[in-house]
Design a protein around this motif. Structure first.
Motif, mmCIF file in Angstrom:
data_model
loop_
_atom_site.group_PDB
_atom_site.id
_atom_site.type_symbol
_atom_site.label_atom_id
_atom_site.label_comp_id
_atom_site.label_asym_id
_atom_site.label_seq_id
_atom_site.Cartn_x
_atom_site.Cartn_y
_atom_site.Cartn_z
ATOM 1 N N GLN A 1 89.920 58.742 -45.139
ATOM 2 C CA GLN A 1 89.169 59.350 -45.077
ATOM 3 C C GLN A 1 87.696 59.005 -44.306
ATOM 4 O OE1 GLN A 1 86.776 60.686 -48.935
ATOM 5 N NE2 GLN A 1 87.310 62.918 -48.400
ATOM 6 N N THR A 2 87.251 59.726 -43.376
ATOM 7 C CA THR A 2 86.377 59.039 -41.827
ATOM 8 C C THR A 2 85.098 60.359 -42.269
ATOM 9 O OG1 THR A 2 87.815 57.811 -41.226
ATOM 10 C CG2 THR A 2 86.166 58.525 -39.970
ATOM 11 N N SER A 3 83.926 59.909 -42.473
ATOM 12 C CA SER A 3 83.043 60.571 -42.530
ATOM 13 C C SER A 3 82.448 61.037 -40.550
ATOM 14 C CB SER A 3 81.822 59.550 -42.485
ATOM 15 O OG SER A 3 80.415 60.800 -42.346
ATOM 16 N N ILE A 4 82.183 61.962 -40.594
ATOM 17 C CA ILE A 4 82.600 62.960 -39.251
ATOM 18 C C ILE A 4 81.346 63.053 -38.563
ATOM 19 C CG2 ILE A 4 82.515 64.774 -38.139
ATOM 20 C CD1 ILE A 4 84.578 66.198 -39.348
ATOM 21 N N ASN A 5 80.626 62.349 -39.836
ATOM 22 C CA ASN A 5 78.915 62.687 -39.361
ATOM 23 C C ASN A 5 78.138 61.855 -38.900
ATOM 24 O OD1 ASN A 5 79.869 64.491 -41.486
ATOM 25 N ND2 ASN A 5 77.241 65.617 -41.607
ATOM 26 N N GLU B 1 75.043 70.529 -42.149
ATOM 27 C CA GLU B 1 74.415 71.000 -43.933
ATOM 28 C C GLU B 1 74.909 70.288 -45.146
ATOM 29 O OE1 GLU B 1 76.529 74.837 -44.533
ATOM 30 O OE2 GLU B 1 75.183 76.112 -43.113
ATOM 31 N N GLN B 2 75.989 69.817 -44.066
ATOM 32 C CA GLN B 2 76.999 68.093 -45.819
ATOM 33 C C GLN B 2 77.277 67.267 -44.627
ATOM 34 O OE1 GLN B 2 78.591 71.592 -48.184
ATOM 35 N NE2 GLN B 2 80.424 69.514 -47.521
ATOM 36 N N GLU B 3 78.075 66.596 -46.124
ATOM 37 C CA GLU B 3 77.983 65.514 -45.066
ATOM 38 C C GLU B 3 79.694 66.074 -45.184
ATOM 39 O OE1 GLU B 3 79.303 61.408 -43.839
ATOM 40 O OE2 GLU B 3 76.962 61.777 -44.205
ATOM 41 N N TYR B 4 80.194 65.554 -44.276
ATOM 42 C CA TYR B 4 81.953 66.565 -43.440
ATOM 43 C C TYR B 4 82.590 64.962 -43.559
ATOM 44 C CZ TYR B 4 79.952 71.154 -42.884
ATOM 45 O OH TYR B 4 78.832 72.070 -43.597
ATOM 46 N N CYS B 5 84.248 65.388 -44.074
ATOM 47 C CA CYS B 5 84.849 63.500 -43.520
ATOM 48 C C CYS B 5 85.974 64.947 -43.751
ATOM 49 C CB CYS B 5 85.134 63.373 -45.216
ATOM 50 S SG CYS B 5 83.901 62.528 -45.210
ATOM 51 N N THR B 6 87.087 63.970 -42.577
ATOM 52 C CA THR B 6 88.874 63.983 -42.250
ATOM 53 C C THR B 6 89.202 62.656 -42.673
ATOM 54 O OG1 THR B 6 89.871 65.544 -41.324
ATOM 55 C CG2 THR B 6 88.614 64.108 -40.311
ATOM 56 N N TYR B 7 90.412 63.358 -42.892
ATOM 57 C CA TYR B 7 91.681 62.314 -42.956
ATOM 58 C C TYR B 7 92.240 61.651 -41.539
ATOM 59 C CZ TYR B 7 91.424 62.574 -47.921
ATOM 60 O OH TYR B 7 91.302 62.813 -48.828
ATOM 61 N N VAL B 8 91.656 61.294 -40.705
ATOM 62 C CA VAL B 8 91.589 60.663 -39.329
ATOM 63 C C VAL B 8 91.877 59.325 -38.848
ATOM 64 C CG1 VAL B 8 89.479 61.190 -38.247
ATOM 65 C CG2 VAL B 8 91.417 61.069 -37.174
ATOM 66 N N ARG B 9 92.317 58.694 -38.344
ATOM 67 C CA ARG B 9 91.819 56.775 -37.419
ATOM 68 C C ARG B 9 90.080 57.505 -36.957
ATOM 69 N NH1 ARG B 9 94.243 52.305 -39.514
ATOM 70 N NH2 ARG B 9 92.911 51.528 -37.662
ATOM 71 N N THR C 1 76.890 70.545 -33.766
ATOM 72 C CA THR C 1 77.484 71.015 -35.213
ATOM 73 C C THR C 1 78.728 70.839 -35.313
ATOM 74 O OG1 THR C 1 76.111 72.395 -34.299
ATOM 75 C CG2 THR C 1 77.239 73.736 -36.071
ATOM 76 N N ILE C 2 78.552 70.429 -36.195
ATOM 77 C CA ILE C 2 79.675 70.015 -37.810
ATOM 78 C C ILE C 2 79.655 70.904 -39.405
ATOM 79 C CG2 ILE C 2 80.822 68.207 -38.663
ATOM 80 C CD1 ILE C 2 78.889 66.231 -37.682
ATOM 81 N N ASP C 3 81.352 71.747 -39.009
ATOM 82 C CA ASP C 3 81.462 72.069 -40.450
ATOM 83 C C ASP C 3 82.833 72.325 -40.358
ATOM 84 O OD1 ASP C 3 83.191 74.090 -38.570
ATOM 85 O OD2 ASP C 3 81.519 75.533 -38.154
ATOM 86 N N ALA C 4 83.093 72.833 -41.743
ATOM 87 C CA ALA C 4 84.154 72.420 -42.699
ATOM 88 C C ALA C 4 85.187 72.703 -41.198
ATOM 89 C CB ALA C 4 84.302 73.804 -43.899
#
Length: 435
Positions: free
Chosen positions: A292-296, A322-330, A357-360
């Motif tokens: 799980q990686t933080s995109i922000n 708007e918030q902290e967005y994460c995804t499963y990626v290297r 810009t980062i969203d869901a």
């Protein structure tokens, strides 16, 4: 769903059309033969009647012989028959009035030269034929309808059999292709089992197997090359990072020199991360662990890392989330992809702003820079394709590999990269990561 592009459907349509053409040919032959037989029978009957009438009645302007036979001396014949009649039996539709009403039937007629006298002989079809007068013609007219009905049934049955046979046979013809498709989609062993076939499918299977072997060798060479390069570069990079740290510790109060030492160390670390990312790209996606990686965090770090590109420009950069967005990626792969997009935005924007810009579901990198000409859109993700500078016309520093690398990372991770031209100028690249 039926589609004309299917090989099976093309075969079925071809077979059905062939059967239809064959039936049309047979029907045409039958109708021609039926017409010639009827013409010869009618002609023979009327010539026979002319001889009988002459023997019985002598020379007359008109001979009438029931049922339905009327023979005209040419000068006494109706004008419409004179205009049409020749020595070939012809047939026209006529209306006959009876006490019960008017009916339509066929009138057969032809012209006949006897010595110096010319006659027009006619036979009105549909009148009851007396068997003793000319039984062959009477029987033929009865059999004509029977043959016509039988021919209709034969044509319908032939087309039905053709449709059924084409459906069954097309399945048998397409089956080897489907087996080949399944073998290509499953594993190499199943494909090898088809290569020994002497048919066209065997030839195709051998060609695919050979191409697969070449691709495997190519991928193996690429993986070996990437691994070797990564291994060979790590050692000098480690030495550079160690030496820069030692140098920084000995510089003491020399702030300007310390800045250069720090820059050497940072660049060496970034190069090491790039090598790690390239090594990950050489592996199959299913072989990678995806934490799980933080995109922000990655977006903010890349903005800070590349901010030197905006040092002499009136360009602002903002990260909007708007918030902290994460995804499963290297993280190495996401850092390389997002870093290339941000770097391009910084390089090709002389004034205005760059907004990340980062969203869901996506990450958007939008700029107010040069934009991409319509002529370059087909080559957008091609290697070594680059834009010219905004003011000077010179090429901006770079290799032209950035977008092609980003696209490769997107394909590797199963994500999607899109481009949209901004109405006020510049471009917006979107990474759809939540699919």
């Amino acid at each position: 769903m039926f589609t004309i592009d299917s090989i099976a459907n093309k075969f079925r349509i071809s077979y059905f059309l062939f059967a239809l053409l064959l039936c049309t040919t047979f029907v045409s032959i039958f109708m021609y033969a039926e017409m010639r037989i009827e013409q010869d029978l009618v002609k023979g009957r009327l010539l026979q009647q002319l001889q009988l009438s002459q023997e019985k009645e002598g020379e007359q302007a008109v001979y009438i012989a029931n049922p339905g036979i009327k023979i005209y001396r040419y000068d006494s014949a109706p004008e419409d028959l004179k205009a049409l009649a020749n020595n070939v039996v012809q047939e026209i539709r006529v209306t006959v009035n009876h006490q019960t009403g008017a009916t339509k039937t066929n009138l057969h007629f032809f012209a006949h030269q006897q010595n110096e006298q010319k006659y027009i002989l006619t036979y009105l079809e549909g009148t009851e034929m007396v068997m003793e007068n000319y039984p062959v013609l009477a029987i033929f007219e009865e059999l004509e309808d029977i043959f016509a009905d039988a021919l209709k049934i034969a044509v319908v049955l032939s087309l039905l059999i053709a449709a059924l046979f084409s459906y069954v046979s097309s399945k048998q013809i397409i089956k080897p292709l489907l087996d080949l498709k399944q073998a290509v989609e499953t594993d190499h062993q199943n494909l090898t089992e088809l290569t020994h076939l002497p048919s066209e499918v065997g030839v195709l299977a051998r060609a695919i197997d050979e191409k697969n072997h070449k691709l495997e060798q190519y991928l193996k060479r690429e993986q070996l090359f990437t691994g070797d390069v990564s291994h060979e570069l790590r050692t000098p990079l480690t030495i550079i990072m160690g030496a820069s740290e030692v140098l920084a510790s000995q510089l003491g109060d020399h702030s300007r020199l310390s800045e250069f030492a720090e820059r050497i160390s940072t660049t060496a670390k970034e190069t090491s991360e790039i090598i790690s990312a390239l090594l990950l790209l050489s592996r199959a996606p299913e072989q990678l662990d995806t934490p799980q990686t933080s995109i922000n965090n990655i977006a903010s770090n890349e903005v800070q890392r590349l901010k030197y590109l905006l040092r002499y420009k009136t360009v602002t950069c903002t990260v909007v989330a708007e918030q902290e967005y994460c995804t499963y990626v290297r993280p190495e792969l996401l850092k390389m992809a997002l870093g290339n997009l941000i770097k391009n935005a910084f390089q090709y924007t002389d004034e205005g702003e760059v907004i990340i810009t980062i969203d869901a579901e996506k990450i958007m990198v939008s700029d107010t820079g040069l934009g991409i000409p319509e002529t370059m859109m087909p080559l957008l993700y091609e290697r070594f394709e680059r834009l010219n500078g905004i003011n000077t016309g010179d090429q901006v520093e770079g290799s032209g590999l950035g977008l092609s690398i980003v696209q490769r990372i997107m394909t590797h991770m199963g994500w999607k990269l899109t481009h949209q031209a901004n109405t006020t100028g510049g471009s917006t690249f979107s990474i759809y990561y939540n699919k």
